[in-house]
Design a protein around this motif. Sequence first.
Motif, PDB file in Angstrom:
ATOM      1  N   THR A   1      42.437  38.388  -0.861  1.00 19.83           N
ATOM      2  CA  THR A   1      42.762  38.923  -2.373  1.00 19.83           C
ATOM      3  C   THR A   1      44.047  38.881  -2.815  1.00 19.83           C
ATOM      4  O   THR A   1      44.447  38.356  -3.739  1.00 19.83           O
ATOM      5  CB  THR A   1      41.904  40.217  -2.527  1.00 19.83           C
ATOM      6  N   ALA A   2      45.068  39.259  -1.879  1.00 19.70           N
ATOM      7  CA  ALA A   2      46.342  39.653  -2.152  1.00 19.70           C
ATOM      8  C   ALA A   2      47.195  38.237  -2.143  1.00 19.70           C
ATOM      9  O   ALA A   2      47.783  37.913  -3.051  1.00 19.70           O
ATOM     10  CB  ALA A   2      47.079  40.411  -1.229  1.00 19.70           C
ATOM     11  N   ILE A   3      46.495  37.503  -1.139  1.00 19.99           N
ATOM     12  CA  ILE A   3      47.264  35.920  -1.183  1.00 19.99           C
ATOM     13  C   ILE A   3      46.885  35.036  -2.576  1.00 19.99           C
ATOM     14  O   ILE A   3      47.761  34.651  -3.200  1.00 19.99           O
ATOM     15  CB  ILE A   3      46.712  35.410   0.022  1.00 19.99           C
ATOM     16  N   GLU A   4      45.607  35.254  -2.863  1.00 22.85           N
ATOM     17  CA  GLU A   4      45.231  34.551  -3.867  1.00 22.85           C
ATOM     18  C   GLU A   4      45.757  35.017  -5.346  1.00 22.85           C
ATOM     19  O   GLU A   4      46.097  34.484  -6.248  1.00 22.85           O
ATOM     20  CB  GLU A   4      43.505  34.686  -4.367  1.00 22.85           C
ATOM     21  N   ASN A   5      46.077  36.468  -5.343  1.00 20.27           N
ATOM     22  CA  ASN A   5      46.582  36.936  -6.547  1.00 20.27           C
ATOM     23  C   ASN A   5      48.207  36.915  -6.632  1.00 20.27           C
ATOM     24  O   ASN A   5      48.462  36.721  -7.748  1.00 20.27           O
ATOM     25  CB  ASN A   5      46.217  38.717  -6.545  1.00 20.27           C
TER      26      ASN A   5
ATOM     27  N   SER B   1      49.085  25.704 -12.503  1.00 21.86           N
ATOM     28  CA  SER B   1      49.053  24.576 -11.766  1.00 21.86           C
ATOM     29  C   SER B   1      48.122  24.075 -10.918  1.00 21.86           C
ATOM     30  O   SER B   1      47.699  23.017 -10.501  1.00 21.86           O
ATOM     31  CB  SER B   1      50.694  24.197 -11.150  1.00 21.86           C
ATOM     32  N   GLY B   2      47.638  25.080 -10.350  1.00 19.91           N
ATOM     33  CA  GLY B   2      46.536  25.124  -9.129  1.00 19.91           C
ATOM     34  C   GLY B   2      47.182  24.793  -7.846  1.00 19.91           C
ATOM     35  O   GLY B   2      46.559  25.133  -6.924  1.00 19.91           O
ATOM     36  N   TYR B   3      48.657  25.034  -7.990  1.00 22.86           N
ATOM     37  CA  TYR B   3      49.113  24.786  -6.539  1.00 22.86           C
ATOM     38  C   TYR B   3      49.273  26.301  -6.059  1.00 22.86           C
ATOM     39  O   TYR B   3      49.217  27.172  -6.721  1.00 22.86           O
ATOM     40  CB  TYR B   3      50.419  24.227  -6.564  1.00 22.86           C
ATOM     41  N   TYR B   4      49.712  26.294  -4.663  1.00 21.27           N
ATOM     42  CA  TYR B   4      50.169  27.519  -4.130  1.00 21.27           C
ATOM     43  C   TYR B   4      51.747  27.729  -4.142  1.00 21.27           C
ATOM     44  O   TYR B   4      52.363  26.548  -3.705  1.00 21.27           O
ATOM     45  CB  TYR B   4      49.564  27.735  -2.738  1.00 21.27           C
ATOM     46  N   PHE B   5      52.507  28.975  -4.316  1.00 23.84           N
ATOM     47  CA  PHE B   5      53.690  28.996  -4.008  1.00 23.84           C
ATOM     48  C   PHE B   5      54.051  29.202  -2.595  1.00 23.84           C
ATOM     49  O   PHE B   5      53.392  29.698  -1.967  1.00 23.84           O
ATOM     50  CB  PHE B   5      54.269  30.274  -4.860  1.00 23.84           C
ATOM     51  N   VAL B   6      55.068  28.601  -2.177  1.00 25.66           N
ATOM     52  CA  VAL B   6      55.682  28.817  -0.776  1.00 25.66           C
ATOM     53  C   VAL B   6      56.230  29.998  -0.617  1.00 25.66           C
ATOM     54  O   VAL B   6      55.757  30.855   0.449  1.00 25.66           O
ATOM     55  CB  VAL B   6      56.558  27.592  -0.294  1.00 25.66           C
ATOM     56  N   ASP B   7      56.911  30.816  -1.623  1.00 24.90           N
ATOM     57  CA  ASP B   7      57.539  32.225  -1.548  1.00 24.90           C
ATOM     58  C   ASP B   7      57.458  32.692  -2.824  1.00 24.90           C
ATOM     59  O   ASP B   7      57.369  32.009  -3.724  1.00 24.90           O
ATOM     60  CB  ASP B   7      59.056  31.765  -1.227  1.00 24.90           C
TER      61      ASP B   7
END
Length: 380
Positions: free
Chosen positions: A43-47, A54-60
């Motif tokens: 949950t913490a990662i998704e939040n 954008s639908g992308y994930y941040f690297v940092d």
Amino acid sequence: MNKINRNIVLIVAVALFSSFAVIRRSDNSKNNYYKSEMEKLHTAIENNFHDSVSGYYFVDLDPAKRETKFGHKREYSWLWALCAMFEATNEIEKIDKKADLVDNIFKSMQPYYDPAPPKPGYGEYIVNLSKGQRYYDDNQWIGITSLDIYERTGNKAYFDLGKSMYDFMMTASDNALGGGLYWRENDFETKNTCSNGPGIIVALKMYKATKDKVYLENAVKIYDWTYEKLQTPTGLFYDNIKVKDGSIGEAVFSYNSGTMLQSNVYLYEITGDKKYLERANKIADSSLAYFYSGDKFRDGYWFNAVLLRGYQHLLKYNKDLKYISGFKKCLDNVLKENKNEKGLFTGNDGVYNLVEHGGMLEILARFAYLQDHYNLAAKK
């Protein structure tokens, strides 16, 4: 029985029921500790890492840490982090049949797909934003996970993905230094354990899926080469060998021990040759002494997650929980000391990146499974 006695009996009964209920809740809480931590971390990662726009994930999380390359600010995740999330969500689905997570991570990887010759593969970054190199190990991690999903679900699309990753990785093979696989495309400087160890596993999983002997033959060739060129005197594995002069990059990382450990377990399963099981046990013993003699991980969470894969696989044939117990000391210390108020993991330089969080998510998913199937308190 008079009224007073009936009331006493009722009070005692309620008290006993309540105490049993507390014990049961306590036992459930204890038995589900790592699963609960896994769910909270997911949950913490998704939040925090998933960009809903954008639908992308941040690297940092910290924009100052995001890489600039080829004149572009690389705001979003590189492929490696999504490989970590792909494997982590696959492990979550093994313990939560309703999770339905891997397909979404697979979709998140598609903007990284690069169909360029000689074989299609996935690039290190979003192709239409900042096309970079293609790393053989990144594609191998995808291949390992996709073939595991195929084995688990029978979904042929994931078999096709695994075969594609095998075909791409074999373009890394030549006769320089007598064989082995390069680390990244169009870079002929080094051949690394991190591209040969997982390459063996991809080939072996393709053999398991098809029984086509070419996959087993190629796996053994890569395996023998890696043992000859990159094994340390203690049975672990060096990072790389330089093609130009045969000099060794002597760094020793947990994930390289993990892939070679698991390669031996797979080869034992496939061939029945006990030398592979003996070698697996040797790697397990040496890695336990080197990486888990204390209560802190020597290197990153994701690197350790790959070694945990090997330890967990070895449990099928070596029931000694000492490897898991040594790992557990480090994991429990992290859970106690390195979480912030958002449920993310931190180090001296702030919040860790998505790669490390994906690695920790996989570790927690694997420990949720282990806690459900083994007595993890059996060894201290």
